[in-house]
Design a protein around this motif. Structure first.
Motif, PDB file in Angstrom:
ATOM      1  N   GLU A   2       0.822  -1.209   0.000  1.00 19.81           N
ATOM      2  CA  GLU A   2       0.000   0.000   0.000  1.00 19.81           C
ATOM      3  C   GLU A   2       0.860   1.264   0.000  1.00 19.81           C
ATOM      4  O   GLU A   2       0.580   2.202  -0.705  1.00 19.81           O
ATOM      5  CB  GLU A   2      -0.908   0.009   1.228  1.00 19.81           C
ATOM      6  N   SER A   3       1.888   1.259   0.850  1.00 19.61           N
ATOM      7  CA  SER A   3       2.758   2.432   0.952  1.00 19.61           C
ATOM      8  C   SER A   3       4.105   1.998   1.504  1.00 19.61           C
ATOM      9  O   SER A   3       4.260   0.911   2.043  1.00 19.61           O
ATOM     10  CB  SER A   3       2.132   3.489   1.850  1.00 19.61           C
ATOM     11  N   GLU A   4       5.103   2.880   1.378  1.00 19.57           N
ATOM     12  CA  GLU A   4       6.450   2.573   1.846  1.00 19.57           C
ATOM     13  C   GLU A   4       6.995   3.779   2.601  1.00 19.57           C
ATOM     14  O   GLU A   4       6.873   4.914   2.147  1.00 19.57           O
ATOM     15  CB  GLU A   4       7.354   2.250   0.657  1.00 19.57           C
ATOM     16  N   LEU A   5       7.588   3.512   3.763  1.00 14.86           N
ATOM     17  CA  LEU A   5       8.183   4.550   4.595  1.00 14.86           C
ATOM     18  C   LEU A   5       9.618   4.154   4.875  1.00 14.86           C
ATOM     19  O   LEU A   5       9.883   3.086   5.430  1.00 14.86           O
ATOM     20  CB  LEU A   5       7.403   4.682   5.910  1.00 14.86           C
ATOM     21  N   ASN A   6      10.581   4.991   4.464  1.00 11.62           N
ATOM     22  CA  ASN A   6      12.002   4.754   4.709  1.00 11.62           C
ATOM     23  C   ASN A   6      12.465   5.707   5.807  1.00 11.62           C
ATOM     24  O   ASN A   6      12.348   6.923   5.655  1.00 11.62           O
ATOM     25  CB  ASN A   6      12.818   4.985   3.439  1.00 11.62           C
ATOM     26  N   LEU A  19      -0.152   2.520  10.605  1.00 14.45           N
ATOM     27  CA  LEU A  19       0.086   2.028   9.250  1.00 14.45           C
ATOM     28  C   LEU A  19      -1.111   1.248   8.746  1.00 14.45           C
ATOM     29  O   LEU A  19      -1.789   0.569   9.509  1.00 14.45           O
ATOM     30  CB  LEU A  19       1.303   1.094   9.232  1.00 14.45           C
ATOM     31  N   ARG A  20      -1.336   1.308   7.470  1.00 13.78           N
ATOM     32  CA  ARG A  20      -2.376   0.491   6.847  1.00 13.78           C
ATOM     33  C   ARG A  20      -1.832  -0.911   6.633  1.00 13.78           C
ATOM     34  O   ARG A  20      -0.626  -1.142   6.603  1.00 13.78           O
ATOM     35  CB  ARG A  20      -2.770   1.112   5.511  1.00 13.78           C
ATOM     36  N   ASP A  21      -2.737  -1.854   6.459  1.00 17.80           N
ATOM     37  CA  ASP A  21      -2.328  -3.221   6.134  1.00 17.80           C
ATOM     38  C   ASP A  21      -1.488  -3.213   4.861  1.00 17.80           C
ATOM     39  O   ASP A  21      -1.749  -2.440   3.943  1.00 17.80           O
ATOM     40  CB  ASP A  21      -3.546  -4.118   5.926  1.00 17.80           C
ATOM     41  N   MET A  22      -0.481  -4.056   4.839  1.00 21.56           N
ATOM     42  CA  MET A  22       0.417  -4.226   3.697  1.00 21.56           C
ATOM     43  C   MET A  22       1.354  -3.045   3.479  1.00 21.56           C
ATOM     44  O   MET A  22       2.023  -2.968   2.450  1.00 21.56           O
ATOM     45  CB  MET A  22      -0.361  -4.519   2.408  1.00 21.56           C
ATOM     46  N   ALA A  23       1.425  -2.107   4.409  1.00 23.33           N
ATOM     47  CA  ALA A  23       2.394  -1.025   4.308  1.00 23.33           C
ATOM     48  C   ALA A  23       3.779  -1.586   4.620  1.00 23.33           C
ATOM     49  O   ALA A  23       3.916  -2.625   5.254  1.00 23.33           O
ATOM     50  CB  ALA A  23       2.048   0.089   5.286  1.00 23.33           C
ATOM     51  N   GLU A  24       4.814  -0.881   4.200  1.00 21.45           N
ATOM     52  CA  GLU A  24       6.181  -1.326   4.446  1.00 21.45           C
ATOM     53  C   GLU A  24       6.970  -0.210   5.108  1.00 21.45           C
ATOM     54  O   GLU A  24       6.955   0.925   4.648  1.00 21.45           O
ATOM     55  CB  GLU A  24       6.852  -1.729   3.133  1.00 21.45           C
TER      56      GLU A  24
END
Length: 103
Positions: A2-6, A19-24
């Motif tokens: 769904e989304s990515e946070l570095n 975080l939403r499900d399937m976020a990274e």
């Protein structure tokens, strides 16, 4: 995904990420603990991924700041060991010395 946070550095209020499900979430740092256990078998630049977490991540981010965050279940998280700034400085100095010696 769904989304990515570095996350390489900074400070965070609170200890939970919404975080939403399937976020990274990808953490980049010099020292990591997962659920309080130090991660000692990490190789610089290689990512270790944790799926369906519900884990607590803590340690030292690449900018030197400490962090302690909880990643909820159904989200993905990874940790990547990066060289400490002092290692990069020493390597740069060594390369300059070798380059100067060749001349």
């Amino acid at each position: 995904m769904e989304s990515e946070l570095n996350i390489h550095g900074g400070s965070f209020e609170g200890q939970f990420l919404a975080l939403r499900d399937m976020a990274e979430v990808n953490f980049f740092g010099t020292k990591f603990f997962v659920n309080g256990v130090e991660q000692t078998r990490l190789v610089i630049g290689q990512r270790r991924t944790f799926k369906d977490n519900h884990y607590d991540f803590s340690g030292i981010l690449s900018d030197g700041s400490a962090f302690n965050l909880h990643v909820p279940s159904l989200a993905y998280a990874s940790i990547t060991l990066v060289p400490e700034p002092s290692c990069i400085t020493l390597l740069t100095f060594a390369m300059l010395c070798l380059r100067r010696r060749r001349r």
